[in-house]
Write an enzyme that holds these catalytic residues in place. Structure first.
Site, PDB file in Angstrom:
ATOM      1  N   MET A  16       0.844  -1.193   0.000  1.00 11.15           N
ATOM      2  CA  MET A  16       0.000   0.000   0.000  1.00 11.15           C
ATOM      3  C   MET A  16       0.879   1.242   0.000  1.00 11.15           C
ATOM      4  SD  MET A  16      -2.982  -1.201   2.704  1.00 11.15           S
ATOM      5  CE  MET A  16      -1.842  -2.040   3.840  1.00 11.15           C
ATOM      6  N   MET A  17       0.716   2.062  -1.018  1.00 12.48           N
ATOM      7  CA  MET A  17       1.544   3.251  -1.171  1.00 12.48           C
ATOM      8  C   MET A  17       1.404   4.173   0.043  1.00 12.48           C
ATOM      9  SD  MET A  17       3.151   2.799  -3.981  1.00 12.48           S
ATOM     10  CE  MET A  17       3.882   4.416  -4.221  1.00 12.48           C
ATOM     11  N   GLN A  68       7.601  -5.499  -4.158  1.00  8.66           N
ATOM     12  CA  GLN A  68       6.677  -5.390  -5.289  1.00  8.66           C
ATOM     13  C   GLN A  68       7.203  -4.358  -6.288  1.00  8.66           C
ATOM     14  OE1 GLN A  68       2.691  -3.440  -5.609  1.00  8.66           O
ATOM     15  NE2 GLN A  68       1.975  -5.534  -5.952  1.00  8.66           N
ATOM     16  N   CYS A  98      -2.609  -2.142  -9.830  1.00  5.44           N
ATOM     17  CA  CYS A  98      -2.806  -0.747  -9.425  1.00  5.44           C
ATOM     18  C   CYS A  98      -3.517   0.031 -10.531  1.00  5.44           C
ATOM     19  CB  CYS A  98      -1.461  -0.099  -9.110  1.00  5.44           C
ATOM     20  SG  CYS A  98      -1.622   1.616  -8.547  1.00  5.44           S
ATOM     21  N   LYS A 137       0.565 -10.074  -8.868  1.00 11.00           N
ATOM     22  CA  LYS A 137      -0.665  -9.605  -8.220  1.00 11.00           C
ATOM     23  C   LYS A 137      -1.501  -8.887  -9.275  1.00 11.00           C
ATOM     24  CE  LYS A 137      -2.483  -7.103  -4.216  1.00 11.00           C
ATOM     25  NZ  LYS A 137      -3.459  -6.224  -4.884  1.00 11.00           N
ATOM     26  N   GLY A 210      -8.899  -8.463  -1.182  1.00 10.70           N
ATOM     27  CA  GLY A 210     -10.028  -7.578  -1.372  1.00 10.70           C
ATOM     28  C   GLY A 210     -11.088  -7.698  -0.294  1.00 10.70           C
ATOM     29  N   GLY A 231      -5.436  -5.934   3.223  1.00  8.70           N
ATOM     30  CA  GLY A 231      -4.952  -4.588   2.928  1.00  8.70           C
ATOM     31  C   GLY A 231      -5.179  -3.619   4.067  1.00  8.70           C
TER      32      GLY A 231
END
Length: 341
Positions: A16-17, A68, A98, A137, A210, A231
């Site tokens: 996660m950015m 990643q 993304c 992914k 998800g 996430g």
């Protein structure tokens, strides 16, 4: 088989950015030794031209850890994969999920689902460059490519390279119609597509991603797939990672013991020049879902120690926040017991 490949089930925290930084990952590791941690997505250009140390360095305690990568140039991806292996990463993953405009414009992320042959070429080059596992992914679809059959074609094309591990975000991405935030919530979850993929391709290692928020949900998914990637819930409620330790019969750690282990790290990072707020933003969710959660967040947000010169004061402030939170929790527990009596 590598150590990371032997983990069963495979439970991971999604890349996660701005969230899965090395500070968060160190914190997350304290909850569970078996959960696989991912870096934020790092583009090949950032590694090759923006300073490898800055983007690849991590804490040794973070293992098992996956880098990643974002990119679509096979040679660049191979070079960065080799660098990841040399840096000691346990695995490298290609981002094909993304949906942001920035990555689309550079042919990175979910838009690559429309080019399975290119993704296969990228994965092939990456696998040839390293001995560590290479994984993908991806989404279940994008834009006009929303059918199960199209996703299956994508997976089969990439699997021909020898890649056998796919992490599937069970939502389509609407690259032209929704924002990245909306693409995380608006398209409906289609878990059944991921279950079907595992059923029809039992030789592949399939992980689902998800909307997973609880231990019970994780257990339910594991009836149908090999792994679960979590996430935002793992960030906002990190103690979920401790609860997931039950999958391996691990003893659940105490939140205050976790913070005791975190203290030396905070002092070390501040001595390196990191502002306190850069670190504490990752630990605000420690008491999520408990009566003391708000007290904890308020205490940390109200601290004034944010610079190198205030390391000692920072530790005092955090210990004081821990004490106040613990007292508040005990007070609420006592009230609850009296009410029941």
């Amino acid at each position: 088989m590598s150590a990371i490949q032997s983990l069963s089930p495979r439970i991971s925290v999604a890349p996660m950015m701005d969230w899965t930084t090395r500070d968060y990952r160190f914190f997350a590791r304290l909850f569970n030794p078996n959960v696989i941690l991912y870096t934020e997505m790092v583009t090949t250009g950032a590694i090759l031209f923006g300073g490898a140390n800055r983007h690849l360095d991590y804490n040794n305690e973070e293992h098992p850890i996956v880098l990643q990568l974002g990119g679509s140039n096979p040679k660049d991806l191979a070079t960065c994969s080799k660098m990841a292996q040399d840096w000691g990463y346990d695995e490298v993953n290609l981002n094909v999920g993304c949906p942001s405009d920035r990555v689309q414009n550079n042919k990175i992320g979910a838009c690559l689902m429309a080019e399975p042959d290119l993704v296969a070429e990228c994965i092939g080059e990456m696998r040839n460059a390293v001995d560590i596992p290479v994984t993908v992914k991806h989404r279940i679809g994008i834009d006009d490519m929303q059918s199960y059959e199209e996703m299956l074609h994508f997976v089969d094309t990439v699997a021909k390279t020898g890649c056998n591990n796919f992490i599937v975000h069970a939502r389509i991405a609407l690259l032209q119609g929704l924002s990245p935030k909306e693409n995380r919530d608006v398209p409906p979850l289609r878990y059944e597509d991921v279950y079907r993929l595992k059923q029809e391709r039992p030789n592949l290692l399939i992980e689902i991603n998800g909307g997973v928020k609880t231990f019970a949900e994780t257990q339910e998914h594991l009836k149908y797939v090999d792994g679960v990637m979590i996430g935002r819930e793992a960030y906002h409620n990190p103690y979920l990672l401790a609860e997931l330790g039950q999958l391996w019969n691990l003893e659940m750690p105490n939140r205050f013991e976790i913070m005791d282990q975190m203290m030396p790290y905070i002092a070390k990072r501040m001595q390196e020049g990191a502002p306190l707020s850069i670190i504490t933003r990752h630990i605000l969710g420690l008491f999520q879902n408990l009566p003391g959660a708000r007290k904890w967040r308020q205490a940390l947000s109200g601290g004034n120690a944010k610079t190198f010169a205030d390391v000692e004061n920072a530790i005092v402030n955090i210990k004081d926040a821990m004490q106040r939170t613990e007292e508040y929790l005990k007070e609420n527990e006592l009230k609850a017991n009296q009410t029941e009596a």
